[in-house]
Design a protein around this motif. Structure first.
Motif, PDB file in Angstrom:
ATOM      1  N   GLY A  60       9.754  -3.375  41.404  1.00 43.07           N
ATOM      2  CA  GLY A  60       9.648  -3.859  39.603  1.00 43.07           C
ATOM      3  C   GLY A  60      10.898  -4.110  38.893  1.00 43.07           C
ATOM      4  O   GLY A  60      10.602  -4.934  37.323  1.00 43.07           O
ATOM      5  N   GLY A  61      12.210  -3.282  39.463  1.00 44.31           N
ATOM      6  CA  GLY A  61      13.652  -3.226  38.425  1.00 44.31           C
ATOM      7  C   GLY A  61      13.340  -2.307  37.015  1.00 44.31           C
ATOM      8  O   GLY A  61      14.125  -1.773  36.467  1.00 44.31           O
ATOM      9  N   ASP A  62      12.319  -1.249  37.418  1.00 47.06           N
ATOM     10  CA  ASP A  62      12.391  -0.010  36.709  1.00 47.06           C
ATOM     11  C   ASP A  62      13.738   0.710  37.042  1.00 47.06           C
ATOM     12  O   ASP A  62      13.595   0.776  38.219  1.00 47.06           O
ATOM     13  N   ASP A  63      13.883   1.342  36.091  1.00 43.72           N
ATOM     14  CA  ASP A  63      15.150   2.630  36.545  1.00 43.72           C
ATOM     15  C   ASP A  63      14.516   4.343  36.656  1.00 43.72           C
ATOM     16  O   ASP A  63      15.254   5.023  37.000  1.00 43.72           O
ATOM     17  N   GLY A  64      13.430   3.628  36.192  1.00 45.06           N
ATOM     18  CA  GLY A  64      12.038   5.571  37.103  1.00 45.06           C
ATOM     19  C   GLY A  64      12.224   7.165  36.205  1.00 45.06           C
ATOM     20  O   GLY A  64      12.405   7.540  36.740  1.00 45.06           O
ATOM     21  N   SER A  65      13.213   6.245  34.538  1.00 44.24           N
ATOM     22  CA  SER A  65      13.006   7.844  34.107  1.00 44.24           C
ATOM     23  C   SER A  65      12.099   8.085  33.626  1.00 44.24           C
ATOM     24  O   SER A  65      11.612   9.050  32.439  1.00 44.24           O
ATOM     25  N   VAL A  66      11.130   7.087  33.408  1.00 50.26           N
ATOM     26  CA  VAL A  66       9.568   7.925  33.037  1.00 50.26           C
ATOM     27  C   VAL A  66       8.359   7.377  33.333  1.00 50.26           C
ATOM     28  O   VAL A  66       7.993   6.820  34.432  1.00 50.26           O
ATOM     29  N   SER A  67       7.140   9.139  34.137  1.00 56.07           N
ATOM     30  CA  SER A  67       6.264   8.217  34.747  1.00 56.07           C
ATOM     31  C   SER A  67       4.882   8.143  34.189  1.00 56.07           C
ATOM     32  O   SER A  67       4.923   9.111  32.822  1.00 56.07           O
ATOM     33  N   ILE A  68       4.006   7.596  34.266  1.00 53.74           N
ATOM     34  CA  ILE A  68       2.458   7.095  33.678  1.00 53.74           C
ATOM     35  C   ILE A  68       1.825   7.629  34.338  1.00 53.74           C
ATOM     36  O   ILE A  68       1.891   7.465  35.643  1.00 53.74           O
ATOM     37  N   GLU A  69       0.771   8.675  34.229  1.00 56.10           N
ATOM     38  CA  GLU A  69      -0.311   9.595  34.710  1.00 56.10           C
ATOM     39  C   GLU A  69      -1.374   9.341  33.574  1.00 56.10           C
ATOM     40  O   GLU A  69      -1.345   9.439  32.372  1.00 56.10           O
ATOM     41  N   CYS A  70      -2.979   8.998  34.543  1.00 58.12           N
ATOM     42  CA  CYS A  70      -4.312   9.161  33.612  1.00 58.12           C
ATOM     43  C   CYS A  70      -4.559  10.485  33.765  1.00 58.12           C
ATOM     44  O   CYS A  70      -4.777  11.574  34.799  1.00 58.12           O
ATOM     45  N   SER A  71      -5.184  10.966  32.340  1.00 58.62           N
ATOM     46  CA  SER A  71      -5.611  12.072  32.222  1.00 58.62           C
ATOM     47  C   SER A  71      -6.683  12.228  31.659  1.00 58.62           C
ATOM     48  O   SER A  71      -7.382  13.379  31.673  1.00 58.62           O
ATOM     49  N   LYS A  72      -7.110  11.081  31.535  1.00 56.51           N
ATOM     50  CA  LYS A  72      -8.951  10.942  31.083  1.00 56.51           C
ATOM     51  C   LYS A  72      -9.214   9.162  31.916  1.00 56.51           C
ATOM     52  O   LYS A  72      -8.483   8.845  31.454  1.00 56.51           O
ATOM     53  N   ILE A  73     -10.870   9.458  31.922  1.00 58.74           N
ATOM     54  CA  ILE A  73     -11.167   7.992  31.980  1.00 58.74           C
ATOM     55  C   ILE A  73     -12.187   8.119  32.095  1.00 58.74           C
ATOM     56  O   ILE A  73     -13.047   9.481  31.537  1.00 58.74           O
ATOM     57  N   LEU A  74     -12.817   6.922  30.657  1.00 57.09           N
ATOM     58  CA  LEU A  74     -14.089   7.383  29.229  1.00 57.09           C
ATOM     59  C   LEU A  74     -14.453   6.057  30.242  1.00 57.09           C
ATOM     60  O   LEU A  74     -14.402   5.108  30.254  1.00 57.09           O
ATOM     61  N   GLU A  75     -16.547   6.162  30.209  1.00 58.36           N
ATOM     62  CA  GLU A  75     -17.174   5.390  30.671  1.00 58.36           C
ATOM     63  C   GLU A  75     -18.084   4.878  30.424  1.00 58.36           C
ATOM     64  O   GLU A  75     -18.459   6.123  29.553  1.00 58.36           O
ATOM     65  N   GLY A  76     -18.607   3.746  30.386  1.00 58.85           N
ATOM     66  CA  GLY A  76     -19.876   3.989  29.052  1.00 58.85           C
ATOM     67  C   GLY A  76     -20.545   2.014  29.124  1.00 58.85           C
ATOM     68  O   GLY A  76     -21.240   2.402  29.202  1.00 58.85           O
ATOM     69  N   VAL A 103      15.325  -2.307  28.880  1.00 57.48           N
ATOM     70  CA  VAL A 103      15.372  -1.841  29.930  1.00 57.48           C
ATOM     71  C   VAL A 103      13.833  -1.640  30.436  1.00 57.48           C
ATOM     72  O   VAL A 103      13.000  -1.091  29.681  1.00 57.48           O
ATOM     73  N   CYS A 104      13.594  -1.333  31.383  1.00 52.38           N
ATOM     74  CA  CYS A 104      11.422  -1.768  32.111  1.00 52.38           C
ATOM     75  C   CYS A 104      11.885  -0.543  32.286  1.00 52.38           C
ATOM     76  O   CYS A 104      12.243   0.314  33.403  1.00 52.38           O
ATOM     77  N   LYS A 105      11.267   1.028  31.637  1.00 50.22           N
ATOM     78  CA  LYS A 105      11.313   2.734  32.443  1.00 50.22           C
ATOM     79  C   LYS A 105      10.357   2.713  33.260  1.00 50.22           C
ATOM     80  O   LYS A 105      10.969   3.298  34.188  1.00 50.22           O
ATOM     81  N   ALA A 106       8.981   2.090  33.399  1.00 50.77           N
ATOM     82  CA  ALA A 106       7.904   2.553  34.423  1.00 50.77           C
ATOM     83  C   ALA A 106       7.143   0.869  34.397  1.00 50.77           C
ATOM     84  O   ALA A 106       7.140   0.789  33.398  1.00 50.77           O
ATOM     85  N   THR A 107       6.502   0.923  35.564  1.00 51.16           N
ATOM     86  CA  THR A 107       5.241   0.129  36.248  1.00 51.16           C
ATOM     87  C   THR A 107       4.568   0.442  37.017  1.00 51.16           C
ATOM     88  O   THR A 107       4.460   1.562  37.649  1.00 51.16           O
ATOM     89  N   LEU A 108       3.105   0.644  36.221  1.00 49.66           N
ATOM     90  CA  LEU A 108       2.083   1.192  36.506  1.00 49.66           C
ATOM     91  C   LEU A 108       1.379   0.766  37.575  1.00 49.66           C
ATOM     92  O   LEU A 108       0.874  -0.757  36.556  1.00 49.66           O
ATOM     93  N   ASN A 109       0.753  -0.051  38.721  1.00 50.85           N
ATOM     94  CA  ASN A 109       0.358  -1.054  39.322  1.00 50.85           C
ATOM     95  C   ASN A 109      -1.242  -0.462  40.026  1.00 50.85           C
ATOM     96  O   ASN A 109      -1.251   0.932  40.130  1.00 50.85           O
ATOM     97  N   GLY A 110      -1.544  -1.251  40.776  1.00 54.12           N
ATOM     98  CA  GLY A 110      -3.062  -0.886  42.094  1.00 54.12           C
ATOM     99  C   GLY A 110      -3.964  -0.655  40.196  1.00 54.12           C
ATOM    100  O   GLY A 110      -4.970   0.304  41.211  1.00 54.12           O
ATOM    101  N   LEU A 111      -4.023  -0.480  39.046  1.00 54.16           N
ATOM    102  CA  LEU A 111      -5.395  -0.835  38.796  1.00 54.16           C
ATOM    103  C   LEU A 111      -6.496  -1.240  39.022  1.00 54.16           C
ATOM    104  O   LEU A 111      -7.788  -1.562  38.534  1.00 54.16           O
ATOM    105  N   ASN A 112      -6.436  -2.553  39.152  1.00 51.28           N
ATOM    106  CA  ASN A 112      -7.486  -4.193  40.417  1.00 51.28           C
ATOM    107  C   ASN A 112      -8.068  -4.311  39.348  1.00 51.28           C
ATOM    108  O   ASN A 112      -9.486  -4.431  39.889  1.00 51.28           O
ATOM    109  N   THR A 113      -7.902  -4.339  38.027  1.00 53.69           N
ATOM    110  CA  THR A 113      -8.884  -4.730  37.020  1.00 53.69           C
ATOM    111  C   THR A 113      -8.159  -4.602  35.704  1.00 53.69           C
ATOM    112  O   THR A 113      -6.463  -4.952  35.384  1.00 53.69           O
TER     113      THR A 113
END
Length: 197
Positions: free
Chosen positions: A154-170, A106-116
């Motif tokens: 995308g066929g996900d069951d939606g039982s998990v969410s993915i969240e960005c907590s920090k971005i490191l740049e350098g 099972v695919c639990k979640a898909t995160l789209n839209g990062l554009n990289t």
């Protein structure tokens, strides 16, 4: 078991090596499908491969039986990691992240839209994971259960969410290597010829 062996991909096959004798104990022919770009072991001792076709496949190292995950990425699966929760996370050049329950297919979640393009992924102590990107950014992610079982696409069951907590740049170019030190700090290597902590 696979604990005393090393597994690595050889593009169209998976080779399992005995650590003590350093000899090939088994070779699994994977056939066509864009070649193997990454490999990890899931929490059940199964081998998980990411392919140039965007597919994620699960292999039984004892029988060579293959299970193909129900959805796929639109480009190379560049990196795979086992999360603290026993889920496999895949990162792709298509800029998406997918979370897999490999036992149940099972695919639990898909995160789209990062554009990289996502070039590297590593599991983090205490849960979550970090990704290294083509634009030089490193992003830290957390996984959490959702209260809704509605599909997220995308066929996900939606039982998990993915969240960005920090971005490191350098870094100024793509991140080729990423790992976490025992004290929690991240170490990254980049095409910009720098190693950052």
């Amino acid at each position: 078991g696979i604990a005393d062996k090393i597994a690595f991909d050889a593009f169209h096959s998976i080779q399992i090596w005995n650590v003590n004798s350093m000899e090939i104990a088994k070779e699994i022919r994977t056939g066509a499908g864009g070649g193997i770009w990454c490999l990890c072991v899931d929490s059940h001792g199964m081998l998980v491969s990411g392919h140039g076709s965007g597919a994620v496949k699960v292999w039984d190292p004892a029988t060579a039986a293959c299970k193909v995950m129900p959805t796929k990425h639109d480009d190379f699966v560049r990196s795979l990691v086992l999360d603290q929760n026993g889920l496999v996370v895949s990162a792709s050049y298509d800029g998406t992240i997918k979370v897999w329950d490999t036992l149940n297919g099972v695919c639990k979640a898909t995160l789209n839209g990062l554009n990289t393009r996502i070039c590297r992924i590593c599991s983090l102590n205490g849960g979550g994971f970090a990704t290294g990107h083509e634009d030089g950014k490193i992003m830290r992610w957390t996984l959490s259960a959702t209260s809704s079982s509605a599909a997220t696409g995308g066929g996900d069951d939606g039982s998990v969410s993915i969240e960005c907590s920090k971005i490191l740049e350098g870094h100024t170019k793509l991140v080729r290597a990423l790992c976490q030190l025992p004290d929690g700090r991240l170490v990254s290597g980049s095409k910009d010829r720098q190693i950052r902590v």
